[in-house]
Design an enzyme around this catalytic site. Sequence first.
Site, PDB file in Angstrom:
ATOM      1  N   LYS A  47       0.794  -1.100  -0.059  1.00 21.14           N
ATOM      2  CA  LYS A  47      -0.087  -0.061   0.233  1.00 21.14           C
ATOM      3  C   LYS A  47       0.883   1.197  -0.076  1.00 21.14           C
ATOM      4  O   LYS A  47       0.254   2.411   0.228  1.00 21.14           O
ATOM      5  CB  LYS A  47      -1.006   0.160   1.176  1.00 21.14           C
ATOM      6  CG  LYS A  47      -1.901  -1.061   1.287  1.00 21.14           C
ATOM      7  CD  LYS A  47      -2.367  -1.869   0.049  1.00 21.14           C
ATOM      8  CE  LYS A  47      -3.262  -0.963  -0.650  1.00 21.14           C
ATOM      9  NZ  LYS A  47      -3.578  -1.696  -1.997  1.00 21.14           N
ATOM     10  N   HIS A 109       7.110  -7.485  -2.108  1.00 23.63           N
ATOM     11  CA  HIS A 109       6.811  -6.795  -0.567  1.00 23.63           C
ATOM     12  C   HIS A 109       7.724  -7.329   0.381  1.00 23.63           C
ATOM     13  O   HIS A 109       7.557  -7.040   1.620  1.00 23.63           O
ATOM     14  CB  HIS A 109       5.331  -7.208  -0.249  1.00 23.63           C
ATOM     15  CG  HIS A 109       4.429  -6.193  -1.207  1.00 23.63           C
ATOM     16  ND1 HIS A 109       4.481  -4.943  -1.477  1.00 23.63           N
ATOM     17  CD2 HIS A 109       3.181  -6.820  -1.769  1.00 23.63           C
ATOM     18  CE1 HIS A 109       3.388  -4.489  -2.139  1.00 23.63           C
ATOM     19  NE2 HIS A 109       2.727  -5.465  -2.210  1.00 23.63           N
ATOM     20  N   SER A 139      -4.527   3.324   4.542  1.00 23.12           N
ATOM     21  CA  SER A 139      -4.901   2.519   2.980  1.00 23.12           C
ATOM     22  C   SER A 139      -4.849   0.855   3.251  1.00 23.12           C
ATOM     23  O   SER A 139      -5.517   0.222   2.649  1.00 23.12           O
ATOM     24  CB  SER A 139      -3.492   3.029   2.073  1.00 23.12           C
ATOM     25  OG  SER A 139      -3.759   2.271   0.792  1.00 23.12           O
TER      26      SER A 139
HETATM   27  P1  A3P Z   1      -4.955   4.797  -1.068  1.00 25.97           P
HETATM   28  O1  A3P Z   1      -5.508   3.304  -0.514  1.00 25.97           O
HETATM   29  O2  A3P Z   1      -4.696   5.859  -0.047  1.00 25.97           O
HETATM   30  O3  A3P Z   1      -5.866   5.369  -2.207  1.00 25.97           O
HETATM   31  P2  A3P Z   1      -0.044  -0.528  -3.773  1.00 25.97           P
HETATM   32  O4  A3P Z   1       0.085  -0.461  -5.098  1.00 25.97           O
HETATM   33  O5  A3P Z   1       1.302  -0.316  -3.140  1.00 25.97           O
HETATM   34  O6  A3P Z   1      -0.892  -1.387  -2.978  1.00 25.97           O
HETATM   35  O7  A3P Z   1      -0.577   1.072  -3.088  1.00 25.97           O
HETATM   36  C1  A3P Z   1      -1.840   1.375  -3.163  1.00 25.97           C
HETATM   37  C2  A3P Z   1      -2.011   2.846  -2.778  1.00 25.97           C
HETATM   38  O8  A3P Z   1      -1.421   3.749  -3.898  1.00 25.97           O
HETATM   39  C3  A3P Z   1      -3.525   3.153  -2.610  1.00 25.97           C
HETATM   40  O9  A3P Z   1      -3.569   4.499  -1.667  1.00 25.97           O
HETATM   41  C4  A3P Z   1      -3.930   3.751  -4.328  1.00 25.97           C
HETATM   42  O10 A3P Z   1      -5.135   4.661  -4.179  1.00 25.97           O
HETATM   43  C5  A3P Z   1      -2.476   4.478  -4.440  1.00 25.97           C
HETATM   44  N1  A3P Z   1      -2.316   4.771  -5.992  1.00 25.97           N
HETATM   45  C6  A3P Z   1      -2.076   3.854  -6.826  1.00 25.97           C
HETATM   46  N2  A3P Z   1      -1.907   4.603  -8.033  1.00 25.97           N
HETATM   47  C7  A3P Z   1      -1.934   5.948  -7.715  1.00 25.97           C
HETATM   48  C8  A3P Z   1      -1.636   6.989  -8.266  1.00 25.97           C
HETATM   49  N3  A3P Z   1      -1.673   7.100  -9.795  1.00 25.97           N
HETATM   50  N4  A3P Z   1      -1.639   8.429  -7.733  1.00 25.97           N
HETATM   51  C9  A3P Z   1      -1.792   8.415  -6.513  1.00 25.97           C
HETATM   52  N5  A3P Z   1      -2.105   7.155  -5.668  1.00 25.97           N
HETATM   53  C10 A3P Z   1      -1.820   6.202  -6.372  1.00 25.97           C
END
Ligand code: A3P
Length: 276
Positions: A47, A109, A139
Amino acid sequence: GEMDLPPRPELFDFHGISMTHCFTDNWENIQNFQAKQDDILIATYPKAGTTWVSYMLDLLYFGQTFPERQISTSIYQTVPFLEINVPFMDSGVVLANKLDTSPRLIKTHFPVQFVPKSFWEQNCRVVYVARNAKDNVVSFFHFDRMNKVVFGSWYDHVNGWWKKKQTHSKVHYMFYEDLIEDAGQELDKLCHFLDMSPSVETKTWILDRAQFHNMKNNTMVNHSVVPVMDFEISHFMRKGKVGDWKNHFTVAQNEMFDEDYKMKMTDSTLQFRTEI
Ligand code: A3P
């Protein structure tokens, strides 16, 4: 609904780290994974912005040469998740070994000590993305309602990789908050690290494709095709903001969190921003 989902995997202690079986069952194959010199490992605590940076890298390397790749292939295949091993799909190791691109982009991860040794032997480049603890936990909280991923303590993860960076010049350590503030600048730094010099047009195109709302609407990257997540509960591309923790923490929780944070980070030089 939740009833259609496979049962939530149990947590257990694995070499001192709380893990779930689907990330440890394939341990031997993972540890024996043969990295190639030009592999790029994208490492994060869950996340922290894994998908965002993975997609930017995919566009950077293959967006111009293989445009169909991003249209027809899910990020699950283009950037395999090394340690995943679930019954209904190829394991991350199998997917990574299927990649015929150069470089191969591989996601993990794992805390730093779990990374297969061939990545270090081959002196591979590693892109680590860290996100401030409070937003990361928020998140994670929402994600955990629809899926379960655990890789031990956030503190150990971000600090373990931070220490690795101090001795391994090929670790590029990025922050989610910097990406939110100025994705263009972060892309430039990434390109510098990767010895790449794409045109201004290409960079503009990458930044546009990798914007939150464009990724949210893109089924190849928004994880809507992954059958383990329940999007009725929460979306993978949920909010994409810095500071959402303020909508979740009470004043008392925040004070407790700060106190605990200070204690756990006393020996660390790692600095996060929670405000932009
Ligand atoms: P939130 O839950 O705060 O919205 P991962 O890919 O490591 O699982 O992380 C997911 C998080 O990154 C989520 O956060 C997601 O919305 C955010 N995220 C993914 N793409 C993004 C982008 N282009 N801009 C901003 N946040 C992004």
